[in-house]
Design a protein around this motif. Structure first.
Motif, PDB file in Angstrom:
ATOM      1  N   GLN A 100       4.529  -3.632 -19.482  1.00 26.41           N
ATOM      2  CA  GLN A 100       5.440  -3.544 -18.329  1.00 26.41           C
ATOM      3  C   GLN A 100       4.650  -3.251 -17.062  1.00 26.41           C
ATOM      4  OE1 GLN A 100       8.168  -0.339 -19.226  1.00 26.41           O
ATOM      5  NE2 GLN A 100       9.093  -1.426 -20.946  1.00 26.41           N
TER       6      GLN A 100
ATOM      7  N   HIS B 299       7.858  -0.301 -14.655  1.00 34.82           N
ATOM      8  CA  HIS B 299       8.908  -0.071 -15.655  1.00 34.82           C
ATOM      9  C   HIS B 299       9.679  -1.342 -15.989  1.00 34.82           C
ATOM     10  CE1 HIS B 299       8.157   4.159 -15.556  1.00 34.82           C
ATOM     11  NE2 HIS B 299       8.528   4.290 -14.303  1.00 34.82           N
TER      12      HIS B 299
ATOM     13  N   GLY C 279      14.474   0.249 -13.654  1.00 27.32           N
ATOM     14  CA  GLY C 279      13.488   1.303 -13.377  1.00 27.32           C
ATOM     15  C   GLY C 279      13.768   2.084 -12.096  1.00 27.32           C
TER      16      GLY C 279
ATOM     17  N   THR D 104       3.057   1.716 -22.841  1.00 23.22           N
ATOM     18  CA  THR D 104       3.617   1.215 -21.578  1.00 23.22           C
ATOM     19  C   THR D 104       2.668   1.394 -20.386  1.00 23.22           C
ATOM     20  OG1 THR D 104       4.772   3.292 -21.244  1.00 23.22           O
ATOM     21  CG2 THR D 104       6.036   1.516 -22.264  1.00 23.22           C
TER      22      THR D 104
END
Ligand code: ADP
Length: 494
Positions: free
Chosen positions: A231, A234, A164, A437
Motif C-alpha cells: 500500500q 494506506h 485512509g 504494509t
C-alpha cells in the motif's frame, strides 16, 4: 424471477466498463451517465451502452441518479465501488423508488458503514476486532489510560472513514489529545461525522481480506483471501490471491469468521471482510466493505467465478447457490493498479492527456480499463488508469507473467507508477513474499528510479508527430541532459 431490461450504472471508469460488459452478456442494456468533459472519450469506450449526458457532480448526486434511472426506465441500479456504493441512504432511496439496488440491503450497509458499530458486530460473531475502544463519554485522562492499556503506538480512526482519511498514528500519550482533535476535524470535513475511536496500531501488519458472497436464503460462502499488503498512503496498489502466508487452516478460520460476520447482518451478495494480520499470523477484524471491491478480479481468476455476474443474477433472482465445498481455487493471480501519479513526488496524482495507450495481452493477462489513446485522466476523479491482472499456475509463474505484462504496457503522456510497480515486482523481499504494509516506506531508496532511457514508443510517437505536423517533436527529459529528440521526417512509422 424478476424482469430487468435496463440497469443504471451509477459509476464511471473501469468498473463501469466491467459492469456494462457483465450486463450486456445477459442481454441487459447498461445505462450510463457521462459528464460533459468525459463525453467525448466515453462515447467510443461505452458505445454498446445507452449513454446519458449528465452534470459534473452526477456520481455523488443520489437524487439525480434515481431520477435518471426512472426516466430511463431502468429496473435496477449498480453502484460499483466508491461514490455512493456504501451510502445506505442511496440504497434506500433506490428501493423506495421501485429500483433494485444491486448490493446488500440498506440496513447491512449502514450497520457496517460505521467502523465502531462494525467492531461490535464482529465481537458478537465471535471474531476479535483490533484491540481498541470507543472514546465516547471518556475524559482526556481516561482516554490516555485506556490507550496505555491497549499499548502504544495506537491509531485514531474516523468511524465513518474510508480511503485512509481521518486516520492518525500516535506514538506517545502526550500526542493523543492533539491527534484526536485533528482526526475529528478531518472526519467532520470529509465524512460529516466527528465520531473517532482508538485502535492498537499493529506493527509490521499484513492486510488480508476475505471475499464472501451471500446467496439468497442465508447461504454465505467465502471465496478465498486476497493479500493487499502493498500500500501507499494506506491504499492498496498490488493485490494477490492466494496470500503467500495463508495456509489451508488459516484460510478456513478467516473464511468462517467472515461468513459469521456476514450472516449476523443478514448480508446479501458480494462483500469483503478485511483483516489485519500480525507477525504471528493472528488476525483481527478491520472492517467490512459492502460492495464489489476494486481487486475482485484476482479472486475471479483463481476461483473461476464471475462475481459481478453473480451480483446481477442475485438481483434477477436466478443465482444458483454454490456450496462451500465447490468453491475451489487453482493457481495464483496478482493485480497491479496503474495510476497516473508520480512515485517520486509522494505519489501525487499526475492528471493529463494520454498520447499513446497500448495494453499488454497474452496468456494469463487481463486488463480492466476505460481509456484509450487521447483519453484524459481528470484531476477531480481517482487517477487510476487501469488494472493489470495476471494469472499463473504458481506465484513464481504469475510474477513472471506480471513482469511481461507491465513491460509491454505503453502509456505515454502522463507520469505513471508502472515502472515503480516493476521495481517492486523485482525486489527480492517482494519475490520472497516477505510483506508488511510499510514495505514501500522501508525500501523507498531501493525502489527509486534510475535514470531511464527513452522508451522506443516515445521515439515512434515523436516521428509520427513530426510527419503529421511537419514540426520536430520534443520528448520529455530522459535525464541524460539531451531532453529532446528530433526524428527524421521520413522515419518509418509502423
Ligand atoms: P479505510 O477504510 O480508511 O481504508 P481501514 O481501516 O480499512 O481504513 O485501513 C486502511 C489501512 O490502514 C489498512 O489496510 C492498514 O494498512 C492500515 N491500518 C488500519 N488499521 C490498522 C491497525 N490497527 N494497525 C496497523 N495498520 C492499520
Amino acid at each position: 424471477m424478476v424482469t430487468i431490461k435496463r440497469v443504471l450504472i451509477a459509476n464511471r471508469g473501469e468498473i463501469a466498463r466491467r459492469i456494462a460488459t457483465a450486463l450486456i452478456e445477459k442481454g441487459i442494456v447498461p445505462v450510463l451517465p457521462l459528464t460533459d468533459k468525459e463525453y467525448k472519450q466515453g462515447v467510443s469506450i461505452f458505445k454498446d451502452c445507452r449513454i446519458v449526458r449528465a452534470p459534473d457532480n452526477i456520481y455523488l448526486d443520489g437524487q439525480a441518479l434515481v431520477a435518471l434511472a426512472k426516466s430511463e426506465n431502468c429496473q435496477a441500479v449498480h453502484p460499483g465501488y466508491g461514490f455512493l456504493a456504501e451510502n445506505a441512504k442511496f440504497a434506500e432511496s433506490c428501493e423506495q423508488n421501485g429500483l433494485i439496488f444491486i448490493g446488500p440491503p440498506a440496513g447491512s450497509i449502514s450497520l457496517m458503514g460505521h467502523k465502531e458499530r462494525a467492531r461490535e458486530i464482529a465481537k458478537k460473531a465471535n471474531v476479535s476486532p483490533v484491540p481498541g475502544f470507543s472514546i465516547d463519554g471518556l475524559n482526556p485522562l481516561e482516554i490516555k489510560e485506556m490507550a496505555e492499556a491497549v499499548g502504544f503506538p495506537v491509531l485514531v480512526k474516523a468511524s465513518m472513514g474510508g480511503g485512509g482519511k481521518g486516520m492518525r498514528r500516535v506514538d506517545s500519550p502526550d500526542a493523543l489529545a492533539d491527534a484526536i482533535r485533528m482526526s475529528k476535524s478531518e472526519s467532520a470535513a470529509y465524512f460529516g461525522s466527528e465520531d473517532v475511536f482508538v485502535e492498537k496500531c499493529i506493527v509490521k501488519p499484513r492486510h488480508i481480506e476475505i471475499q464472501i458472497f451471500s446467496f439468497p436464503g442465508g447461504r454465505t460462502v467465502y471465496v478465498g483471501e486476497r493479500e493487499c499488503t502493498i500500500q501507499r498512503r494506506h491504499q492498496k496498489i498490488i493485490e494477490e490471491s492466494p496470500s503467500p502466508v495463508v495456509n489451508e487452516k488459516l484460510r478456513r478460520e478467516m473464511g468462517e469468521a467472515a461468513v459469521r460476520i456476514a450472516d449476523i447482518v443478514n448480508y446479501i451478495g458480494a462483500g469483503t471482510v478485511e483483516f489485519i494480520v500480525d507477525e504471528n499470523l493472528n488476525f483481527y477484524f478491520l472492517e467490512m466493505n459492502t460492495r464489489i471491491q476494486v481487486e475482485h478480479p484476482v479472486t475471479e481468476e483463481v476461483f473461476g467465478v464471475d462475481l459481478v455476474a453473480w451480483q446481477i443474477e442475485e438481483a434477477l433472482g436466478t443465482v444458483e447457490a454454490v456450496p462451500q465445498k465447490k468453491i475451489r481455487g487453482a493457481g495464483h493471480a496478482i493485480e497491479f493498479r496503474i495510476y497516473a501519479e508520480d512515485p517520486d513526488q509522494n505519489f501525487m496524482p499526475s492528471p493529463g492527456k494520454i498520447l499513446l495507450y497500448r495494453e499488454p495481452s497474452g496468456p494469463g493477462i487481463r486488463v480492466e480499463s476505460a481509456v484509450a489513446t487521447g483519453s484524459e485522466i481528470f484531476a477531480d476523479f481517482d487517477p487510476m488508469i487501469a488494472k493489470v491482472v495476471v494469472k499463473g499456475h504458481s506465484r513464481q509463474h504469475a510474477l513472471e507473467r506480471a513482469m511481461l505484462a507491465l513491460e509491454n504496457f505503453v502509456i505515454l503522456g502522463v507520469t505513471t507508477n508502472r515502472e515503480f510497480l516493476m521495481r517492486i515486482l523485482s525486489h527480492p523481499a517482494f519475490r520472497a513474499g516477505e510483506l508488511d504494509t510499510s514495505f514501500i516506506d522501508r525500501y523507498r531508496e531501493e525502489l527509486k528510479a534510475a535514470d531511464a532511457p527513452i522508451e522506443p514508443e516515445w521515439l515512434l510517437l515523436a516521428a509520427a508527430l513530426r510527419k503529421t505536423t511537419g514540426k520536430p517533436a520534443q520528448l520529455p527529459d530522459s535525464g541524460d541532459g539531451a531532453g529532446f529528440y528530433y526524428p527524421p521526417v521520413n522515419a518509418r512509422i509502423p
